[in-house]
Scaffold this motif. Structure first.
Motif, PDB file in Angstrom:
ATOM      1  N   UNK A 289       0.811  -1.224   0.000  1.00  0.00           N
ATOM      2  CA  UNK A 289       0.000   0.000   0.000  1.00  0.00           C
ATOM      3  C   UNK A 289       0.844   1.273   0.000  1.00  0.00           C
ATOM      4  N   UNK A 290       2.137   1.177   0.275  1.00  0.00           N
ATOM      5  CA  UNK A 290       2.969   2.381   0.398  1.00  0.00           C
ATOM      6  C   UNK A 290       3.074   3.156  -0.908  1.00  0.00           C
ATOM      7  N   UNK A 291       3.243   2.460  -2.020  1.00  0.00           N
ATOM      8  CA  UNK A 291       3.411   3.157  -3.304  1.00  0.00           C
ATOM      9  C   UNK A 291       2.180   3.985  -3.637  1.00  0.00           C
ATOM     10  N   UNK A 292       1.006   3.430  -3.417  1.00  0.00           N
ATOM     11  CA  UNK A 292      -0.219   4.172  -3.672  1.00  0.00           C
ATOM     12  C   UNK A 292      -0.347   5.390  -2.785  1.00  0.00           C
ATOM     13  N   UNK A 293       0.010   5.236  -1.515  1.00  0.00           N
ATOM     14  CA  UNK A 293      -0.042   6.386  -0.607  1.00  0.00           C
ATOM     15  C   UNK A 293       0.937   7.464  -1.046  1.00  0.00           C
ATOM     16  N   UNK A 294       2.156   7.066  -1.412  1.00  0.00           N
ATOM     17  CA  UNK A 294       3.141   8.042  -1.877  1.00  0.00           C
ATOM     18  C   UNK A 294       2.590   8.850  -3.047  1.00  0.00           C
ATOM     19  N   UNK A 295       2.020   8.143  -4.027  1.00  0.00           N
ATOM     20  CA  UNK A 295       1.501   8.809  -5.221  1.00  0.00           C
ATOM     21  C   UNK A 295       0.358   9.761  -4.876  1.00  0.00           C
ATOM     22  N   UNK A 296      -0.576   9.296  -4.060  1.00  0.00           N
ATOM     23  CA  UNK A 296      -1.733  10.135  -3.728  1.00  0.00           C
ATOM     24  C   UNK A 296      -1.339  11.337  -2.887  1.00  0.00           C
ATOM     25  N   UNK A 298       1.579  12.866  -2.621  1.00  0.00           N
ATOM     26  CA  UNK A 298       2.356  13.826  -3.416  1.00  0.00           C
ATOM     27  C   UNK A 298       1.441  14.626  -4.333  1.00  0.00           C
ATOM     28  N   UNK A 299       0.488  13.942  -4.983  1.00  0.00           N
ATOM     29  CA  UNK A 299      -0.427  14.634  -5.894  1.00  0.00           C
ATOM     30  C   UNK A 299      -1.306  15.627  -5.144  1.00  0.00           C
ATOM     31  N   UNK A 300      -1.773  15.244  -3.969  1.00  0.00           N
ATOM     32  CA  UNK A 300      -2.618  16.153  -3.191  1.00  0.00           C
ATOM     33  C   UNK A 300      -1.828  17.372  -2.726  1.00  0.00           C
ATOM     34  N   UNK A 301      -0.567  17.169  -2.355  1.00  0.00           N
ATOM     35  CA  UNK A 301       0.259  18.304  -1.944  1.00  0.00           C
ATOM     36  C   UNK A 301       0.412  19.295  -3.091  1.00  0.00           C
ATOM     37  N   UNK A 302       0.606  18.783  -4.299  1.00  0.00           N
ATOM     38  CA  UNK A 302       0.750  19.665  -5.460  1.00  0.00           C
ATOM     39  C   UNK A 302      -0.551  20.411  -5.722  1.00  0.00           C
ATOM     40  N   UNK A 303      -1.691  19.702  -5.627  1.00  0.00           N
ATOM     41  CA  UNK A 303      -2.975  20.382  -5.836  1.00  0.00           C
ATOM     42  C   UNK A 303      -3.197  21.473  -4.795  1.00  0.00           C
ATOM     43  N   UNK A 304      -2.845  21.177  -3.556  1.00  0.00           N
ATOM     44  CA  UNK A 304      -2.976  22.165  -2.489  1.00  0.00           C
ATOM     45  C   UNK A 304      -2.144  23.402  -2.792  1.00  0.00           C
ATOM     46  N   UNK A 305      -0.890  23.180  -3.182  1.00  0.00           N
ATOM     47  CA  UNK A 305       0.009  24.304  -3.458  1.00  0.00           C
ATOM     48  C   UNK A 305      -0.492  25.113  -4.645  1.00  0.00           C
ATOM     49  N   UNK A 306      -0.878  24.446  -5.714  1.00  0.00           N
ATOM     50  CA  UNK A 306      -1.312  25.161  -6.913  1.00  0.00           C
ATOM     51  C   UNK A 306      -2.586  25.963  -6.654  1.00  0.00           C
ATOM     52  N   UNK A 307      -3.544  25.367  -5.962  1.00  0.00           N
ATOM     53  CA  UNK A 307      -4.825  26.043  -5.735  1.00  0.00           C
ATOM     54  C   UNK A 307      -4.648  27.254  -4.824  1.00  0.00           C
ATOM     55  N   UNK A 371      -6.871  12.765   3.153  1.00  0.00           N
ATOM     56  CA  UNK A 371      -8.309  12.872   2.943  1.00  0.00           C
ATOM     57  C   UNK A 371      -8.663  12.362   1.537  1.00  0.00           C
ATOM     58  N   UNK A 372      -9.748  11.619   1.431  1.00  0.00           N
ATOM     59  CA  UNK A 372     -10.190  11.110   0.130  1.00  0.00           C
ATOM     60  C   UNK A 372     -10.414  12.255  -0.853  1.00  0.00           C
ATOM     61  N   UNK A 373     -10.286  11.953  -2.152  1.00  0.00           N
ATOM     62  CA  UNK A 373     -10.196  12.982  -3.188  1.00  0.00           C
ATOM     63  C   UNK A 373     -11.343  13.987  -3.155  1.00  0.00           C
TER      64      UNK A 373
END
Length: 395
Positions: A289-296, A298-307, A371-373
């Motif tokens: 499960x670690x790889x999926x968590x890493x991907x999610x 990281x992506x959420x952090x980028x969305x947070x920063x961009x928004x 948090x879920x998407x």
């Protein structure tokens, strides 16, 4: 009736740091629509195969007393893992097992510091560090982790705080709450300083399996020049989304483990055999499960920063690992405590005030990326609307 000094030393260091989180839980229980972004609860359950192994072990009778060092099969698995990751021979004698990283850290600090001593810790820091240090009777000496250095501890800043009372440097890499990772150069400089002043290096590495793709993790245990003074603590809580199983360990010199064993036995006498069997499987097989968590995450952090960067003047420090991101809220005119309360009651989003992690983050808040998407994106919209309502425009 009288209570001991340790209860006074720890007063205010428990639930007091989690007031916003607890208030949010009360609001949810009362029916309010609150999005909780306060704690690092993995966004997936533990792997089913681990629970099946634990269940099978219980049914097979693995429910008796453990060895005081921890079950032999788990210690051997951990020795093999850390031999491979450090490039150095690690044996079972270098391993002690505990119920979780927190217990391991408590025992380790009890073994290296006492009344009159000092432990140097990066500020900001994980919320429980002050408590585990104070419990020993030692003083916590904060070392500034500066945004201009990516919140990575610098040997020059440590050097300014060392005194004859200093006994240990407590590192967190990857770091909670900022997600920063110490580099090889950082570690070598810190190691040289520790050797000069005969200090222990305690390395909390619970997030070492949640390092994002663009970053690289190196443990001080891999630095042969000073590895004998390194004590690593970790667990399966984050890597395997299994915080409730409470299965952790420390890796250190055989002499240190021998010296700490009586304390460990006095506290808890090893870990539960059926959980040790499950943890052995987790260590040997790696995490599904670690790889999926890493991907999610990281992506959420980028969305947070961009928004937030695009729509407000709030600024995000992008993490290199872990489950959290930091937001600088000083542009609102509020400190992190006031902002977190205002966001909770005004927008229904719960975040942790930065002051829960040290004075250096008084103008920041920490946001969980777990948090879920759909709820995460709703939280971003609420945060943007909240900022705009308070006339916080993008710069």
């Amino acid at each position: 009736m009288r209570m001991t000094d340790v209860t006074k030393q720890l007063a205010g260091l428990g639930g007091a740091k989690w007031q916003v989180h607890l208030a949010a839980r009360e609001m949810v229980a009362a029916g309010a629509d609150v999005i909780e972004m306060t704690i690092g609860e993995p966004d997936v359950p533990p792997p089913a195969e681990l629970m099946e192994t634990a269940s099978a072990a219980m049914l097979a009778g693995r429910t008796g007393y453990s060895n005081g060092r921890g079950e032999a099969n788990l210690r051997e698995a951990l020795a093999e893992r850390y031999s491979a990751s450090s490039g150095r021979p690690i044996a079972s004698e270098n391993v002690l097992c505990f119920p979780g990283t927190q217990t391991a850290l408590y025992a380790v600090l009890m073994g290296v510091a006492q009344h009159g001593d000092e432990v140097l810790v990066g500020d900001p820091m994980y919320a429980t560090y002050e408590g585990v240090i104070r419990a020993t009777g030692a003083d916590l000496i904060p070392v500034a982790l500066r945004p201009e250095h990516g919140f990575r501890m610098q040997a020059s800043d440590i050097a300014e705080k060392i005194t004859p009372r200093s006994r240990a440097i407590l590192l967190t890499t990857p770091h909670n709450p900022t997600g920063s990772i110490l580099t090889t150069d950082d570690l070598d400089a810190i190691g040289r300083l520790a050797a000069i002043h005969d200090l222990w290096i305690i390395s909390d590495e619970v997030y070492d399996q949640l390092v994002f793709d663009a970053a690289e993790f190196v443990s001080p245990l891999a630095r042969a020049a000073f590895a004998e003074r390194v004590i690593v603590v970790s667990s399966i809580s984050k890597s395997h989304a299994a915080p409730g199983f409470r299965s952790g360990w420390c890796i250190a010199s055989a002499a240190f483990c021998d010296g700490l064993l009586p304390l460990s036995e006095t506290m808890l006498f090893g870990n539960q055999p059926f959980i040790a069997d499950m943890t052995e499987q987790a260590v040997r097989d790696g995490s599904p499960v670690a790889a999926g968590m890493r991907e999610r995450f990281a992506a959420r952090a980028i969305r947070l920063e961009e928004r937030l960067h695009h729509d407000t003047s709030l600024r995000v420090h992008l993490p290199e690992a872990g489950m959290f991101a930091m937001i600088d809220v000083t542009s609102t005119g509020m400190d992190g405590d006031a902002y977190a309360q205002d966001l909770l009651h005004g927008a229904g989003v719960a975040v942790m005030p930065g002051s829960s992690f040290g004075e250096r983050l008084r103008g920041w808040v920490r946001v969980a990326l777990t948090i879920k998407e759909d709820r995460f994106d709703l939280a971003l919209t609420r945060m943007v609307d909240h900022a705009n309502q308070r006339s916080v425009a993008p710069t």
